[in-house]
Motif scaffolding. Structure first.
Motif, PDB file in Angstrom:
ATOM      1  N   THR A  91       0.819  -1.215   0.000  1.00  0.00           N
ATOM      2  CA  THR A  91       0.000   0.000   0.000  1.00  0.00           C
ATOM      3  C   THR A  91       0.854   1.266   0.000  1.00  0.00           C
ATOM      4  OG1 THR A  91      -0.143  -0.052   2.415  1.00  0.00           O
ATOM      5  CG2 THR A  91      -1.918  -1.111   1.176  1.00  0.00           C
ATOM      6  N   ASP A  92       2.062   1.193   0.575  1.00  0.00           N
ATOM      7  CA  ASP A  92       2.971   2.343   0.597  1.00  0.00           C
ATOM      8  C   ASP A  92       2.255   3.581   1.133  1.00  0.00           C
ATOM      9  OD1 ASP A  92       5.442   3.509   0.215  1.00  0.00           O
ATOM     10  OD2 ASP A  92       5.171   3.893  -1.921  1.00  0.00           O
ATOM     11  N   SER A  93       1.544   3.400   2.249  1.00  0.00           N
ATOM     12  CA  SER A  93       0.671   4.452   2.766  1.00  0.00           C
ATOM     13  C   SER A  93       1.426   5.706   3.191  1.00  0.00           C
ATOM     14  CB  SER A  93      -0.153   3.927   3.943  1.00  0.00           C
ATOM     15  OG  SER A  93      -1.077   2.960   3.526  1.00  0.00           O
ATOM     16  N   GLU A  94       2.610   5.531   3.772  1.00  0.00           N
ATOM     17  CA  GLU A  94       3.351   6.709   4.220  1.00  0.00           C
ATOM     18  C   GLU A  94       3.776   7.589   3.053  1.00  0.00           C
ATOM     19  OE1 GLU A  94       5.688   7.031   7.988  1.00  0.00           O
ATOM     20  OE2 GLU A  94       6.099   4.925   7.512  1.00  0.00           O
ATOM     21  N   THR A  95       4.254   6.965   1.978  1.00  0.00           N
ATOM     22  CA  THR A  95       4.630   7.737   0.800  1.00  0.00           C
ATOM     23  C   THR A  95       3.425   8.468   0.232  1.00  0.00           C
ATOM     24  OG1 THR A  95       6.402   6.186   0.245  1.00  0.00           O
ATOM     25  CG2 THR A  95       5.614   7.610  -1.524  1.00  0.00           C
ATOM     26  N   PHE A  96       2.284   7.781   0.201  1.00  0.00           N
ATOM     27  CA  PHE A  96       1.053   8.393  -0.308  1.00  0.00           C
ATOM     28  C   PHE A  96       0.674   9.610   0.535  1.00  0.00           C
ATOM     29  CE2 PHE A  96      -3.640   8.611  -0.080  1.00  0.00           C
ATOM     30  CZ  PHE A  96      -3.918   8.903  -1.414  1.00  0.00           C
ATOM     31  N   TYR A  97       0.656   9.451   1.840  1.00  0.00           N
ATOM     32  CA  TYR A  97       0.281  10.530   2.759  1.00  0.00           C
ATOM     33  C   TYR A  97       1.230  11.716   2.608  1.00  0.00           C
ATOM     34  CZ  TYR A  97      -0.678  12.795   7.303  1.00  0.00           C
ATOM     35  OH  TYR A  97      -0.981  13.687   8.293  1.00  0.00           O
ATOM     36  N   HIS A  98       2.521  11.446   2.608  1.00  0.00           N
ATOM     37  CA  HIS A  98       3.508  12.513   2.478  1.00  0.00           C
ATOM     38  C   HIS A  98       3.422  13.200   1.122  1.00  0.00           C
ATOM     39  CE1 HIS A  98       6.121  12.341   6.100  1.00  0.00           C
ATOM     40  NE2 HIS A  98       5.661  11.107   6.179  1.00  0.00           N
ATOM     41  N   SER A  99       3.138  12.445   0.066  1.00  0.00           N
ATOM     42  CA  SER A  99       3.072  13.055  -1.266  1.00  0.00           C
ATOM     43  C   SER A  99       1.910  14.039  -1.369  1.00  0.00           C
ATOM     44  CB  SER A  99       2.966  11.970  -2.346  1.00  0.00           C
ATOM     45  OG  SER A  99       1.704  11.319  -2.322  1.00  0.00           O
ATOM     46  N   LEU A 100       0.793  13.717  -0.720  1.00  0.00           N
ATOM     47  CA  LEU A 100      -0.332  14.649  -0.697  1.00  0.00           C
ATOM     48  C   LEU A 100       0.026  15.914   0.084  1.00  0.00           C
ATOM     49  CD1 LEU A 100      -3.444  12.330  -0.148  1.00  0.00           C
ATOM     50  CD2 LEU A 100      -2.806  13.557  -2.236  1.00  0.00           C
ATOM     51  N   LEU A 101       0.674  15.732   1.234  1.00  0.00           N
ATOM     52  CA  LEU A 101       1.084  16.902   2.022  1.00  0.00           C
ATOM     53  C   LEU A 101       2.090  17.751   1.263  1.00  0.00           C
ATOM     54  CD1 LEU A 101       1.415  15.588   5.698  1.00  0.00           C
ATOM     55  CD2 LEU A 101      -0.440  16.907   4.672  1.00  0.00           C
ATOM     56  N   ASP A 102       3.005  17.099   0.524  1.00  0.00           N
ATOM     57  CA  ASP A 102       3.985  17.846  -0.256  1.00  0.00           C
ATOM     58  C   ASP A 102       3.296  18.803  -1.222  1.00  0.00           C
ATOM     59  OD1 ASP A 102       6.100  16.605   0.981  1.00  0.00           O
ATOM     60  OD2 ASP A 102       6.412  15.122  -0.602  1.00  0.00           O
ATOM     61  N   LEU A 103       2.235  18.334  -1.859  1.00  0.00           N
ATOM     62  CA  LEU A 103       1.501  19.191  -2.782  1.00  0.00           C
ATOM     63  C   LEU A 103       0.719  20.263  -2.036  1.00  0.00           C
ATOM     64  CD1 LEU A 103       0.386  19.741  -5.714  1.00  0.00           C
ATOM     65  CD2 LEU A 103      -1.573  18.346  -5.015  1.00  0.00           C
ATOM     66  N   LEU A 104      -0.024  19.857  -1.020  1.00  0.00           N
ATOM     67  CA  LEU A 104      -0.935  20.777  -0.346  1.00  0.00           C
ATOM     68  C   LEU A 104      -0.214  21.826   0.486  1.00  0.00           C
ATOM     69  CD1 LEU A 104      -3.656  18.194   0.762  1.00  0.00           C
ATOM     70  CD2 LEU A 104      -3.707  19.736  -1.218  1.00  0.00           C
ATOM     71  N   GLU A 105       1.041  21.570   0.853  1.00  0.00           N
ATOM     72  CA  GLU A 105       1.823  22.534   1.631  1.00  0.00           C
ATOM     73  C   GLU A 105       2.762  23.364   0.763  1.00  0.00           C
ATOM     74  OE1 GLU A 105       3.765  20.130   4.524  1.00  0.00           O
ATOM     75  OE2 GLU A 105       1.984  19.934   5.797  1.00  0.00           O
ATOM     76  N   ASP A 106       2.756  23.107  -0.521  1.00  0.00           N
ATOM     77  CA  ASP A 106       3.640  23.824  -1.437  1.00  0.00           C
ATOM     78  C   ASP A 106       3.123  25.257  -1.628  1.00  0.00           C
ATOM     79  OD1 ASP A 106       5.168  24.833  -3.491  1.00  0.00           O
ATOM     80  OD2 ASP A 106       4.990  23.060  -4.775  1.00  0.00           O
ATOM     81  N   PRO A 107       3.919  26.281  -1.276  1.00  0.00           N
ATOM     82  CA  PRO A 107       3.469  27.677  -1.436  1.00  0.00           C
ATOM     83  C   PRO A 107       3.075  28.012  -2.873  1.00  0.00           C
ATOM     84  CG  PRO A 107       5.461  27.574  -0.106  1.00  0.00           C
ATOM     85  CD  PRO A 107       5.257  26.194  -0.675  1.00  0.00           C
ATOM     86  N   GLU A 108       3.682  27.337  -3.837  1.00  0.00           N
ATOM     87  CA  GLU A 108       3.365  27.608  -5.233  1.00  0.00           C
ATOM     88  C   GLU A 108       1.943  27.163  -5.605  1.00  0.00           C
ATOM     89  OE1 GLU A 108       5.335  29.222  -7.390  1.00  0.00           O
ATOM     90  OE2 GLU A 108       6.807  29.512  -5.786  1.00  0.00           O
ATOM     91  N   GLU A 109       1.361  26.306  -4.777  1.00  0.00           N
ATOM     92  CA  GLU A 109       0.011  25.796  -5.052  1.00  0.00           C
ATOM     93  C   GLU A 109      -1.035  26.441  -4.151  1.00  0.00           C
ATOM     94  OE1 GLU A 109      -0.246  23.802  -7.565  1.00  0.00           O
ATOM     95  OE2 GLU A 109       1.881  23.302  -7.808  1.00  0.00           O
ATOM     96  N   SER A 110      -0.683  27.552  -3.514  1.00  0.00           N
ATOM     97  CA  SER A 110      -1.546  28.130  -2.474  1.00  0.00           C
ATOM     98  C   SER A 110      -2.927  28.523  -2.998  1.00  0.00           C
ATOM     99  CB  SER A 110      -0.857  29.338  -1.834  1.00  0.00           C
ATOM    100  OG  SER A 110      -0.602  30.344  -2.810  1.00  0.00           O
ATOM    101  N   GLN A 111      -3.005  29.036  -4.213  1.00  0.00           N
ATOM    102  CA  GLN A 111      -4.305  29.450  -4.740  1.00  0.00           C
ATOM    103  C   GLN A 111      -5.235  28.248  -4.903  1.00  0.00           C
ATOM    104  OE1 GLN A 111      -4.228  31.845  -8.303  1.00  0.00           O
ATOM    105  NE2 GLN A 111      -6.405  31.514  -8.730  1.00  0.00           N
ATOM    106  N   GLU A 112      -4.707  27.172  -5.502  1.00  0.00           N
ATOM    107  CA  GLU A 112      -5.514  25.965  -5.679  1.00  0.00           C
ATOM    108  C   GLU A 112      -5.890  25.346  -4.336  1.00  0.00           C
ATOM    109  OE1 GLU A 112      -2.812  26.685  -7.312  1.00  0.00           O
ATOM    110  OE2 GLU A 112      -3.292  26.601  -9.461  1.00  0.00           O
ATOM    111  N   VAL A 113      -4.964  25.385  -3.391  1.00  0.00           N
ATOM    112  CA  VAL A 113      -5.233  24.801  -2.071  1.00  0.00           C
ATOM    113  C   VAL A 113      -6.286  25.612  -1.328  1.00  0.00           C
ATOM    114  CG1 VAL A 113      -4.229  24.285   0.194  1.00  0.00           C
ATOM    115  CG2 VAL A 113      -2.961  23.721  -1.893  1.00  0.00           C
ATOM    116  N   ASP A 114      -6.216  26.931  -1.420  1.00  0.00           N
ATOM    117  CA  ASP A 114      -7.229  27.775  -0.779  1.00  0.00           C
ATOM    118  C   ASP A 114      -8.615  27.479  -1.346  1.00  0.00           C
ATOM    119  OD1 ASP A 114      -5.370  28.963   0.830  1.00  0.00           O
ATOM    120  OD2 ASP A 114      -5.186  30.799  -0.363  1.00  0.00           O
ATOM    121  N   GLU A 115      -8.690  27.335  -2.653  1.00  0.00           N
ATOM    122  CA  GLU A 115      -9.970  27.014  -3.287  1.00  0.00           C
ATOM    123  C   GLU A 115     -10.455  25.633  -2.860  1.00  0.00           C
ATOM    124  OE1 GLU A 115      -9.170  27.395  -7.419  1.00  0.00           O
ATOM    125  OE2 GLU A 115      -9.171  29.597  -7.397  1.00  0.00           O
TER     126      GLU A 115
END
Length: 339
Positions: free
Chosen positions: A268-292
């Motif tokens: 399942t590689d759950s830790e990699t999956f969880y961290h990969s989502l956080l990597d995207l959602l915490e990326d300042p470059e994606e802030s507009q999409e994350v806010d929406e």
């Protein structure tokens, strides 16, 4: 007593990141930190070695995500910093074990209840799942079943392609944690030209979120202004980035054929999956999409909350004021730690 005095006997070398799961140890269930750990694990960081987090944090290690989680833990539990400052190495480790016990316990509770409930949400409307899936066993899930396999199929691949399906079912094609499944997308539709479109907005995710944070009975009902369930118990009135990643990780594991949520489960590689989502959602470059995205989620879960309103414009005065407030708050926490 200074923080240096309180931690002088703590080894300065980090064996591994604290943001990895720790082996389970016995901890008292009566301490309120266990109760707090249940909510903290759901909403801030789920797969964490809390004794290591607190030891590393109290030594002021500055690794970005680990230190942020440490600050949030201090901020979320009044009096915790003072308890750590005045405690021995043994006390700090014990506090970490208590919080970790709560986070691990609630993860197990959620895994158990979602295992059965998810079958109701993925069943074709007015029909039964064929062949039937067992509520208390997962051996026939994952790529072993047409329905769960279609939901777990990585976005960008075609489950209906016989060769793709055969490769996934045989294990010849290994799916890593950063290959996100199609169920993350609204209506299970992925647009390779716009991969943000519909991401983390599927009905399956909102059902699981309501089940865990509101109540199982709230899943098929319209959201109301009043809060209930785990969200109410912990004064939660808005969705967090980490809580979305947590629910997505739980749903992905629930659909899989793996029977035990384990750090070492490479299937399942759950830790990699969880961290990969956080990597995207915490990326300042994606802030507009994350806010929406957060606004959309708050409309589904907490419609009466101010967080459910339209996102604040990125360059507005209000946005700058809030950013400054957050920076000042973090600086104050650091000053308190260093004092």
């Amino acid at each position: 007593m200074t923080i240096q005095d309180a931690t002088s006997s703590i080894p300065s070398k980090r064996g591994s990141s604290a943001l990895s799961m720790a082996p389970r140890k016995k901890a008292s269930s009566s301490d309120p930190l266990v109760f707090h750990g249940r909510h903290f694990g759901r909403t801030v960081f789920a797969l964490c070695n809390y004794p290591s987090l607190l030891t590393n944090g109290i030594l002021r290690l500055e690794e970005q995500r680990e230190h942020r989680v440490f600050e949030q833990l201090l901020d979320s539990y009044p009096g915790l910093l003072e308890r750590l400052k005045g405690g021995s190495e043994e006390e700090i480790l014990h506090v970490g074990e208590l919080v970790g016990k709560g986070a691990a316990g609630v993860r197990g509770d959620d895994t158990k209840t979602l295992k059965s409930a998810i079958l109701d949400w993925i069943s074709p409307k007015g029909e039964a799942i064929q062949p039937p899936l067992h509520r208390n066993s997962k051996i026939d899930r994952g790529f072993n079943h047409e329905l769960t396999g279609s939901l777990l199929c990585p976005a960008g691949l075609d489950w209906n392609d016989p060769q793709t399906k055969e490769n996934l079912q045989s294990g010849e094609m290994l799916v890593c944690g950063d290959q996100w499944p199609i169920f993350l997308y609204a209506h299970h539709v992925y647009d390779p030209e716009d991969p943000w479109s519909g991401l983390l907005r599927s009905r399956l995710l909102t059902c699981a979120y309501k089940h865990v944070f509101m109540s199982p009975s709230s899943v098929d009902k319209e959201p109301k202004a009043t809060r209930s369930g785990n969200a109410r118990l912990h004064g939660m009135n808005s969705v967090t980035i980490a809580s979305i990643a947590y629910i997505a990780t739980q749903v992905r594991f629930t659909l899989s054929s793996s029977s035990v949520f384990s750090q070492t489960d490479t299937t399942t590689d759950s830790e990699t999956f969880y961290h990969s989502l956080l990597d995207l959602l915490e990326d300042p470059e994606e802030s507009q999409e994350v806010d929406e995205l957060l606004t959309w989620w708050n409309r589904q879960i907490f419609p009466a909350s101010s967080a459910a309103r339209r996102p604040i414009s990125a360059n507005s005065a209000l946005s700058k004021i809030r950013q400054r407030r957050i920076a000042l708050k973090r600086a104050a926490v650091l000053d308190n730690i260093h004092s």
